[in-house]
Design an enzyme around this catalytic site. Structure first.
Site, short mmCIF file in Angstrom:
data_model
loop_
_atom_site.label_atom_id
_atom_site.label_comp_id
_atom_site.label_asym_id
_atom_site.label_seq_id
_atom_site.Cartn_x
_atom_site.Cartn_y
_atom_site.Cartn_z
N GLU A 103 7.37 -10.14 -6.00
CA GLU A 103 5.97 -10.57 -6.13
C GLU A 103 5.91 -11.98 -5.57
O GLU A 103 6.24 -12.95 -6.24
CB GLU A 103 5.54 -10.55 -7.60
CG GLU A 103 5.57 -9.18 -8.26
CD GLU A 103 4.29 -8.39 -8.01
OE1 GLU A 103 3.49 -8.81 -7.16
OE2 GLU A 103 4.10 -7.35 -8.68
N GLU B 121 -4.08 -7.18 -0.88
CA GLU B 121 -2.63 -7.12 -1.00
C GLU B 121 -2.00 -6.22 0.04
O GLU B 121 -0.96 -6.54 0.63
CB GLU B 121 -2.23 -6.64 -2.41
CG GLU B 121 -0.73 -6.59 -2.63
CD GLU B 121 -0.34 -6.12 -4.02
OE1 GLU B 121 0.87 -6.12 -4.33
OE2 GLU B 121 -1.25 -5.75 -4.80
N HIS C 37 5.42 -7.09 -2.67
CA HIS C 37 4.11 -7.05 -3.34
C HIS C 37 3.55 -8.46 -3.49
O HIS C 37 4.26 -9.46 -3.31
CB HIS C 37 4.24 -6.40 -4.73
CG HIS C 37 4.34 -4.91 -4.67
ND1 HIS C 37 3.29 -4.07 -4.98
CD2 HIS C 37 5.38 -4.11 -4.32
CE1 HIS C 37 3.69 -2.81 -4.83
NE2 HIS C 37 4.95 -2.81 -4.44
#
Length: 485
Positions: free
Chosen positions: A453, A321, A375
């Site tokens: 996200e 990530e 993210h």
């Protein structure tokens, strides 16, 4: 780019700056044996090297991976590659490794992950080691390439197919959107955002007299906001001239210093807190005006690439990530660098880890109009997929004249990112502080804030799309932020 790829390219890329090394390096991917002197264990490693355009850079000691961290010879890279402008020193008595570039000093200790940048502590992803190259019967001190490169503000790219770092030097050798470290978030000449207050002969904090014949094109600026300073870079050696107190007039409190390195005179204007700067010139003077960012600039944004450094974030499908969020943010930066209507501050532009509190405190000290954190999602069930955007329903609105609620800001960003990914719409999600589902950067932000996200790293389809579309996703975040204004 996977974690190994990103971590590998730090020092490898720095090797590209000079190809004067006389010794031969083995080809990238070739296996060779090393012995770690701290535990006397011998390992077979795969060599990493570097290229400048299509030319392999040669050194006596190839790089290799320690776990997932690239390790390179501190002496051959930092001590021998003069074009880098770095210096290297090892003190055997204290086991201290000191590497300097300009005003930045990284100090490491052999066999320890603890290190400092200009006295500020940080954690290395792997400890520096003294390693014996078995075939050559020689010892080399190896350091974590990616991290050291980032801390010194050196730009780099990585070619995973060739297992090589590749550098393309622009007209300003220090200019790159991916060059930054916590100490130098942006380098080189930057397109100045439109300001509310412009420096000039009747409105300045600092006025600096130019030597005769110095053109405006020879002077560039670098907003080193993590170190709370502006750096003026002047082509040529004018250290004596700019060091003279008679050639400057300082109206507002700051620290003024001058150095000369790498063919450039550098003037450091250091303030007590993060400031916005406006710089103008005429034939005789350089004028600098500084004040709080929101006083200087009409639209101020803070962008946060989630995780970093020792915190990899979510992991899946060969991806990390922290690398994905950084890649997306660097694409956002590409677009913001070309839009002079916005001043953007980045919590990180390289592989290091600012703590959660450090991120929101950094933002709150700037008092931006918007805060956005990027993210990548994950879940134990690999079928989970989709784009989701978080906000704090109790969060603060941004200040006028660009007031907007956290929910509306999140909605603006979500629409653009969802349109780019075409993933399942997981919609907006509330994260309420104190509920057990709060998110630090949203809970404690003093302006309109959202956290995107993008998709699920654990879902093979989402992961593949994200890996191949960082530019599209970065542009979507950029468009969402602009749309919110």
């Amino acid at each position: 780019m996977n974690r190994k790829s990103l971590l590998c390219f730090g020092l490898a890329a720095m090797m590209l700056v000079s190809n004067i090394h006389p010794a031969s390096a083995i080809s990238a991917g070739t296996k060779f044996k090393v012995q770690y002197t701290h535990n006397k264990k011998t390992y077979t490693k795969k060599a990493l090297n570097a290229r400048y355009n299509n030319t392999i850079i040669k050194t006596n000691m190839p790089g290799f991976l320690d776990g997932s961290t690239s390790m390179y010879s501190a002496y051959w890279i930092f001590g021998r590659c003069k074009s880098l402008g770095t210096s290297y020193k090892y003190t055997s008595k204290t086991k201290k490794i000191t590497i300097k570039k300009g005003s930045k000093t990284v100090v490491m200790t052999l066999d320890s992950k603890k290190a400092t940048l200009n006295g500020k502590s940080f954690t290395l992803p792997a400890a520096p080691r003294k390693v014996r190259y078995v075939a050559k019967k020689k010892n080399y001190i190896m350091v974590p390439g990616q991290t050291v490169a980032g801390k010194l503000g050196i730009s780099y790219t990585w070619n995973n197919r060739l297992l090589s770092g590749v550098m393309k030097v622009s007209s300003s050798s220090s200019s790159s959107s991916n060059s930054s470290s916590p100490s130098t978030p942006t380098t080189g000449q930057v397109v100045a955002p439109k300001t509310k207050i412009t420096a000039g002969s009747s409105n300045y904090s600092v006025r600096i007299k130019k030597p005769s014949g110095l053109s405006s094109a020879a002077v560039t600026s670098e907003d080193d906001y993590w170190n709370k300073r502006l750096i003026l870079n002047i082509n040529g050696n004018y250290k004596t001239h700019f060091s003279s107190s008679s050639n400057r007039n300082i109206k507002d409190s700051l620290s003024y210093s001058v150095s000369y390195t790498g063919g450039k005179t550098k003037i450091y204007l250091t303030t007590s807190s993060i400031k916005g700067f406006s710089i103008t010139q005429d034939s005789s003077y350089i004028y600098v005006k500084y004040a709080a960012p929101k006083t200087m600039f009409s639209r101020v944004i803070v962008v946060d690439a989630g995780h970093g450094g020792s915190d990899s974030g979510a992991v899946g499908n060969g991806l990390y990530e922290k690398n994905m969020t950084l890649s997306i943010v660097l694409k956002m930066k590409y677009y913001f660098d070309r839009n002079s209507n916005y001043k953007v501050y980045y919590t990180r532009l390289s592989d290091w880890y600012p703590g959660i509190k450090e991120r929101y405190t950094f933002s709150n000290n700037i008092h931006p109009d918007r805060f956005v954190s990027v993210h990548i999602n994950s879940f134990k069930k690999k079928s989970a997929n989709g784009t989701e955007t978080l906000y704090n329903p109790k969060g603060k609105n941004s200040s006028s004249p660009y007031s907007i609620s956290c929910k509306n800001f999140a909605s603006s960003v979500h629409k653009k990112v969802l349109a780019a990914t075409k993933f399942t719409d997981r919609k907006l999600t509330q994260r309420i502080p104190g509920s057990g589902a709060g998110v630090g950067v949203l809970s404690y932000s003093n302006t309109a804030a959202t956290l995107g996200e993008v998709g699920f790293i654990t879902n093979s389809s989402d992961a593949a799309f994200m890996k191949n579309n960082y530019t599209k996703i970065g542009k979507a975040f950029y468009d969402g932020i602009l749309a919110s204004f």
